[in-house]
Motif scaffolding. Sequence first.
Motif, mmCIF file in Angstrom:
data_model
loop_
_atom_site.group_PDB
_atom_site.id
_atom_site.type_symbol
_atom_site.label_atom_id
_atom_site.label_comp_id
_atom_site.label_asym_id
_atom_site.label_seq_id
_atom_site.Cartn_x
_atom_site.Cartn_y
_atom_site.Cartn_z
ATOM 1 N N HIS A 134 48.754 43.991 31.018
ATOM 2 C CA HIS A 134 47.504 44.739 30.888
ATOM 3 C C HIS A 134 47.234 45.582 32.132
ATOM 4 O O HIS A 134 47.555 45.182 33.260
ATOM 5 C CB HIS A 134 46.342 43.774 30.651
ATOM 6 N N GLN A 135 46.599 46.730 31.892
ATOM 7 C CA GLN A 135 46.280 47.647 32.971
ATOM 8 C C GLN A 135 44.865 47.450 33.513
ATOM 9 O O GLN A 135 44.586 47.793 34.663
ATOM 10 C CB GLN A 135 46.434 49.100 32.483
ATOM 11 N N SER A 136 43.957 46.918 32.689
ATOM 12 C CA SER A 136 42.566 46.731 33.114
ATOM 13 C C SER A 136 41.997 45.480 32.449
ATOM 14 O O SER A 136 42.507 45.029 31.414
ATOM 15 C CB SER A 136 41.718 47.945 32.735
ATOM 16 N N PRO A 137 40.898 44.935 33.004
ATOM 17 C CA PRO A 137 40.275 43.746 32.406
ATOM 18 C C PRO A 137 39.735 43.989 31.008
ATOM 19 O O PRO A 137 39.482 43.021 30.273
ATOM 20 C CB PRO A 137 39.141 43.422 33.388
ATOM 21 N N ASN A 138 39.533 45.241 30.615
ATOM 22 C CA ASN A 138 39.025 45.534 29.278
ATOM 23 C C ASN A 138 40.063 45.276 28.190
ATOM 24 O O ASN A 138 39.730 45.303 27.004
ATOM 25 C CB ASN A 138 38.573 46.993 29.199
ATOM 26 N N GLU A 139 41.301 45.047 28.584
ATOM 27 C CA GLU A 139 42.373 44.857 27.615
ATOM 28 C C GLU A 139 42.609 43.390 27.278
ATOM 29 O O GLU A 139 43.456 43.085 26.443
ATOM 30 C CB GLU A 139 43.675 45.473 28.143
ATOM 31 N N TYR A 140 41.899 42.478 27.928
ATOM 32 C CA TYR A 140 42.106 41.058 27.646
ATOM 33 C C TYR A 140 40.809 40.290 27.817
ATOM 34 O O TYR A 140 39.856 40.763 28.453
ATOM 35 C CB TYR A 140 43.186 40.467 28.569
ATOM 36 N N ALA A 141 40.762 39.115 27.233
ATOM 37 C CA ALA A 141 39.629 38.197 27.364
ATOM 38 C C ALA A 141 40.186 36.795 27.547
ATOM 39 O O ALA A 141 41.130 36.399 26.863
ATOM 40 C CB ALA A 141 38.734 38.260 26.130
ATOM 41 N N ILE A 142 39.622 36.069 28.491
ATOM 42 C CA ILE A 142 40.105 34.728 28.815
ATOM 43 C C ILE A 142 39.087 33.689 28.356
ATOM 44 O O ILE A 142 37.898 33.794 28.655
ATOM 45 C CB ILE A 142 40.357 34.578 30.322
ATOM 46 N N LEU A 143 39.573 32.703 27.629
ATOM 47 C CA LEU A 143 38.773 31.542 27.247
ATOM 48 C C LEU A 143 39.352 30.354 28.003
ATOM 49 O O LEU A 143 40.489 29.939 27.731
ATOM 50 C CB LEU A 143 38.836 31.296 25.737
ATOM 51 N N ALA A 144 38.615 29.832 28.958
ATOM 52 C CA ALA A 144 39.128 28.776 29.838
ATOM 53 C C ALA A 144 38.629 27.418 29.375
ATOM 54 O O ALA A 144 37.420 27.188 29.260
ATOM 55 C CB ALA A 144 38.694 29.028 31.280
ATOM 56 N N VAL A 145 39.562 26.528 29.103
ATOM 57 C CA VAL A 145 39.245 25.130 28.801
ATOM 58 C C VAL A 145 39.710 24.313 30.000
ATOM 59 O O VAL A 145 40.904 24.189 30.249
ATOM 60 C CB VAL A 145 39.948 24.663 27.514
ATOM 61 N N GLY A 146 38.752 23.794 30.764
ATOM 62 C CA GLY A 146 39.072 23.079 31.995
ATOM 63 C C GLY A 146 38.443 23.768 33.192
ATOM 64 O O GLY A 146 38.525 24.997 33.330
ATOM 65 N N GLY A 147 37.833 22.986 34.071
ATOM 66 C CA GLY A 147 37.127 23.556 35.206
ATOM 67 C C GLY A 147 38.023 24.252 36.209
ATOM 68 O O GLY A 147 37.614 25.239 36.828
ATOM 69 N N THR A 148 39.247 23.759 36.390
ATOM 70 C CA THR A 148 40.150 24.364 37.370
ATOM 71 C C THR A 148 40.454 25.812 37.007
ATOM 72 O O THR A 148 40.393 26.716 37.853
ATOM 73 C CB THR A 148 41.458 23.565 37.470
ATOM 74 N N GLY A 149 40.785 26.052 35.754
ATOM 75 C CA GLY A 149 41.075 27.407 35.309
ATOM 76 C C GLY A 149 39.853 28.303 35.350
ATOM 77 O O GLY A 149 39.936 29.463 35.776
ATOM 78 N N ALA A 150 38.702 27.777 34.901
ATOM 79 C CA ALA A 150 37.474 28.577 34.899
ATOM 80 C C ALA A 150 37.109 29.025 36.312
ATOM 81 O O ALA A 150 36.784 30.198 36.545
ATOM 82 C CB ALA A 150 36.338 27.775 34.279
ATOM 83 N N ASP A 151 37.160 28.115 37.273
ATOM 84 C CA ASP A 151 36.837 28.460 38.665
ATOM 85 C C ASP A 151 37.845 29.460 39.228
ATOM 86 O O ASP A 151 37.478 30.363 39.980
ATOM 87 C CB ASP A 151 36.817 27.195 39.526
ATOM 88 N N PHE A 152 39.097 29.311 38.873
ATOM 89 C CA PHE A 152 40.143 30.206 39.360
ATOM 90 C C PHE A 152 39.910 31.635 38.881
ATOM 91 O O PHE A 152 39.951 32.587 39.664
ATOM 92 C CB PHE A 152 41.507 29.695 38.881
ATOM 93 N N PHE A 153 39.653 31.800 37.576
ATOM 94 C CA PHE A 153 39.463 33.141 37.030
ATOM 95 C C PHE A 153 38.157 33.763 37.504
ATOM 96 O O PHE A 153 38.086 34.979 37.734
ATOM 97 C CB PHE A 153 39.509 33.089 35.503
ATOM 98 N N LYS A 154 37.113 32.955 37.666
ATOM 99 C CA LYS A 154 35.847 33.469 38.186
ATOM 100 C C LYS A 154 36.011 33.988 39.616
ATOM 101 O O LYS A 154 35.519 35.064 39.961
ATOM 102 C CB LYS A 154 34.788 32.357 38.179
ATOM 103 N N ALA A 155 36.694 33.219 40.438
ATOM 104 C CA ALA A 155 36.861 33.599 41.841
ATOM 105 C C ALA A 155 37.624 34.908 41.998
ATOM 106 O O ALA A 155 37.436 35.636 42.985
ATOM 107 C CB ALA A 155 37.573 32.479 42.605
ATOM 108 N N ARG A 156 38.458 35.246 41.041
ATOM 109 C CA ARG A 156 39.280 36.465 41.122
ATOM 110 C C ARG A 156 38.729 37.597 40.282
ATOM 111 O O ARG A 156 39.374 38.637 40.134
ATOM 112 C CB ARG A 156 40.729 36.138 40.725
#
Length: 315
Positions: A134-156
Motif C-alpha cells: 500500500h502507498q497510503s493509509p487510505n488503502e488499508y484498514a487494520i482490525l487488531a485483536v490483542g492489546g500488543t498489536g493495537a498499541d503497536f499500530f496506534k503508536a505508529r
Amino acid sequence: MAESLMDIKRRIASTKKTGQITSAMQMVSGAKLSQIEKNSVAYQVYTDKIREIVTHLAASQLIDIARQKSSLQAEPADSTIKKAIKHEVTLSNLLVERPIKKTGYLVITSDRGLVGAYNSSILKAMVQMISETHQSPNEYAILAVGGTGADFFKARGMNLTYEYRGVSDVPSFEEVKQIIKTAVAMYDNGVYDELYVCYNHHVNSLTSGFRAEKMLPITDLDVSEVADQNLEYITEPSVDDALDAILPQYAESLIYGAMLDSKTAEHAASMAAMKSATDNANNLISELSIKYNRARQAQITTEITEIVGGAAALE
C-alpha cells in the motif's frame, strides 16, 4: 570491586525464586496448550463439515445461480424493493469479488508479553507487507485483536479502525462472536473490499509461522473436492435463504479457526519462552554457586593465612 559472599547468596536466592516462577508459568502454558489443542481438533470437525456443505452447494451450481441473480439485479428505485432484496446483496458481497479499493487486515496478537518472539514476528511481517502493498493509509484498514498489536499500530499512526482486548486463553465461539460479526459486517458495508486474517500459525510446540489468509470474499471453493459431481439439492424455502444462512457461518468458522490456531501458537510460544527462562535461571544458579564456592574458599584461605601469620609473629 569483587562481589561479597552475601551479594552472591542474594543473587542465588533471587534467581531460584525467578526460576520457580518461570517453571510454574511453563506448566500453566503447557496445560493451556493441551486444552486448546483438544478444542482445535474438535472444532476442525465442524469446519470441515461446513466447508463440505458449502462446496457441495457450489458443485450443484446453487452458488453460481445466486451469483448470477445478484449480478443481474438493477438498482431499484423504490425503497421497499431495496429492503426485499437486502439479504441477496449481503449474499453477493460474501461471494463475489469486487474492485479492491481498500484491504482489511484482522491482526491477531496477544494481550501480554512473556511469549518470546510471538508478537514481534507478526508485527514485523505486517509492517513489511503493508509497506510493500500500500502507498497510503487510505488503502488499508487494520482490525487488531490483542492489546500488543493495537498499541503497536496506534503508536505508529497506522490506520487502526477496530481493536479488541481481553480474549481468554481458551476462547469460545460465543466469546469472539462479536469480533467475527463486526469483521463480516464491516466487509458487508463496504468498509473494505477484501479481508485477510493475519496471525501466527501453530506448527508444533517449538515452531510457528506467520500466515495471512484471505477470508472474504469466499473465493477458494474447489468443486473438484466433491466426490460426486452430480449432486441435486431441494432447498426450502429458497436457494438464497439456504445460502444466506450457511455462508456467514462458513466465513465465521474460518475466522474463529484462525483465532484458535493463533492462541495455540501463543501458548506454545509462552511455554517455550518460560522453559528457556527456567533453563537460563538454572545455568545462572550453577555459575553463581561455583563463584560463591570459589569466593568462600578464597576467604577461608585468607583467614588461615592470617592466623598462621599472627601465630608466627608471636613466636
